[in-house]
Design an enzyme around this catalytic site. Structure first.
Site, PDB file in Angstrom:
ATOM      1  N   ASN A  14       7.262  -8.147  14.842  1.00  0.00           N
ATOM      2  CA  ASN A  14       6.798  -7.940  13.476  1.00  0.00           C
ATOM      3  C   ASN A  14       7.915  -8.367  12.520  1.00  0.00           C
ATOM      4  OD1 ASN A  14       6.280  -6.687  10.898  1.00  0.00           O
ATOM      5  ND2 ASN A  14       4.792  -5.361  11.895  1.00  0.00           N
ATOM      6  N   HIS A  61       2.105  -7.593   8.745  1.00  0.00           N
ATOM      7  CA  HIS A  61       1.260  -6.520   8.221  1.00  0.00           C
ATOM      8  C   HIS A  61       1.282  -6.599   6.693  1.00  0.00           C
ATOM      9  CE1 HIS A  61      -0.097  -2.055   8.700  1.00  0.00           C
ATOM     10  NE2 HIS A  61      -0.565  -2.572   7.571  1.00  0.00           N
ATOM     11  N   HIS A 103       6.227  -6.711   1.016  1.00  0.00           N
ATOM     12  CA  HIS A 103       7.018  -7.450   2.015  1.00  0.00           C
ATOM     13  C   HIS A 103       6.287  -8.742   2.366  1.00  0.00           C
ATOM     14  CE1 HIS A 103       4.375  -4.842   4.321  1.00  0.00           C
ATOM     15  NE2 HIS A 103       5.138  -3.796   4.133  1.00  0.00           N
ATOM     16  N   GLU A 144      -1.975  -7.448  11.101  1.00  0.00           N
ATOM     17  CA  GLU A 144      -2.331  -6.035  11.027  1.00  0.00           C
ATOM     18  C   GLU A 144      -2.718  -5.664   9.601  1.00  0.00           C
ATOM     19  OE1 GLU A 144       0.840  -4.274  14.334  1.00  0.00           O
ATOM     20  OE2 GLU A 144       1.173  -3.931  12.188  1.00  0.00           O
ATOM     21  N   THR A 162       4.749   3.325   5.629  1.00  0.00           N
ATOM     22  CA  THR A 162       4.472   2.757   6.942  1.00  0.00           C
ATOM     23  C   THR A 162       3.254   3.468   7.501  1.00  0.00           C
ATOM     24  OG1 THR A 162       5.434   2.192   9.104  1.00  0.00           O
ATOM     25  CG2 THR A 162       5.980   4.360   8.178  1.00  0.00           C
ATOM     26  N   HIS A 170       5.037   1.120  17.134  1.00  0.00           N
ATOM     27  CA  HIS A 170       5.581   2.036  16.132  1.00  0.00           C
ATOM     28  C   HIS A 170       6.749   2.830  16.721  1.00  0.00           C
ATOM     29  CE1 HIS A 170       4.942   3.403  11.978  1.00  0.00           C
ATOM     30  NE2 HIS A 170       5.681   4.426  12.372  1.00  0.00           N
ATOM     31  N   ASP A 171       7.934   2.531  16.231  1.00  0.00           N
ATOM     32  CA  ASP A 171       9.185   3.193  16.612  1.00  0.00           C
ATOM     33  C   ASP A 171       9.609   2.929  18.059  1.00  0.00           C
ATOM     34  OD1 ASP A 171       9.438   4.132  14.069  1.00  0.00           O
ATOM     35  OD2 ASP A 171       8.971   6.217  14.523  1.00  0.00           O
ATOM     36  N   GLY A 219       9.001  -4.238  15.169  1.00  0.00           N
ATOM     37  CA  GLY A 219       9.595  -4.868  14.001  1.00  0.00           C
ATOM     38  C   GLY A 219      10.838  -4.173  13.509  1.00  0.00           C
ATOM     39  N   HIS A 220      10.692  -2.974  12.954  1.00  0.00           N
ATOM     40  CA  HIS A 220      11.803  -2.301  12.290  1.00  0.00           C
ATOM     41  C   HIS A 220      13.006  -2.130  13.216  1.00  0.00           C
ATOM     42  CE1 HIS A 220      13.699   0.349   9.332  1.00  0.00           C
ATOM     43  NE2 HIS A 220      14.046   1.103  10.351  1.00  0.00           N
TER      44      HIS A 220
END
Length: 237
Positions: free
Chosen positions: A7, A43, A50, A70, A100, A190-191, A213-214
């Protein structure tokens, strides 16, 4: 091997902070694929804070692996997806202004809506995935919509794992077993991070794809983007 889709929202966030084109989102996407990632995820949100809608259009010609878009399937989002025709669209019920994603779909309450959207994407040859929590009746509801896959929302697993509680994987294992019985493909995101991805992969049967991503971009600040992508690929084998 579980596929890695990166991501790149955080790259767009960094670019937008100065209003120019540094870092160059298209070059980063090209490089990530060159480093071995099997997909690019974006996303876009309504405020375009972003990823911008035009980014999706610009990325389409250069994503030669798998393009995953997404988002919440409102009218503008649906139009964008139908224009770009990504390999996959992941439906996420994020509210306008959400920092998020914070929850999966209630596939029972939103059955008719999701079914209609999924049928439209299928008519255009686009694979669909629904973002859900690891809850049995929610997954069964997803199956009824006609979706190809679900994406397991993994924040709670990541939180429990960070506390040393490996039993936090159990709801996800049970959910994956149910998905396999229902012939639903399994994605996750996610995470997820370098710390927990190997454990998650080893315990989820038939995990097809993770979207990260993050954590990946944050880890790359220390370790380098090429190195981090390949570290994930190694852990996902």
């Amino acid at each position: 091997m579980t596929k890695l889709s990166v991501n790149i929202n955080k790259i767009a966030t960094l670019r937008n902070a100065r209003g120019g084109n540094v870092p160059d989102l298209l070059k980063v996407a090209t490089d990530i694929q060159k480093y071995g990632a099997q997909g690019i995820t974006i996303h876009p949100r309504p405020d375009e804070r972003h990823i911008r809608y035009q980014d999706a259009r610009d990325l389409r010609p250069i994503v030669h692996t798998e393009f995953n878009i997404e988002g919440n399937p409102q009218h503008n989002f649906i139009d964008l997806v139908l224009q770009c025709k990504p390999e996959q669209v992941t439906l996420v019920p994020d509210a306008v202004g959400a920092i998020t994603s914070s929850a999966g779909w209630d596939t029972i309450k939103n059955y008719a809506y999701l079914t209609e959207v999924i049928q439209e994407f299928h008519r255009n040859g686009i694979r669909t995935s629904i973002f859900v929590d690891p809850i049995f009746n929610i997954i069964e509801g997803a199956k009824k919509t006609g979706t190809d896959r679900i994406e397991l929302y993994t924040e709670e697993f990541a939180h429990q794992f960070s506390l040393g509680n490996t039993t936090g994987i159990e709801p996800y294992v049970k959910a994956a077993i149910l998905c396999n019985e229902l012939h639903l493909g399994i994605n996750a995101g996610h995470d997820l991070s370098l710390d927990n991805i190997k454990f998650f992969k080893e315990n989820i049967p038939n995990l097809l794809e993770v979207s990260i991503g993050h954590a990946l971009i944050s880890e790359a600040l220390y370790l380098g983007l090429d190195n981090v992508v390949n570290m994930y690929l190694h852990k996902l084998k």
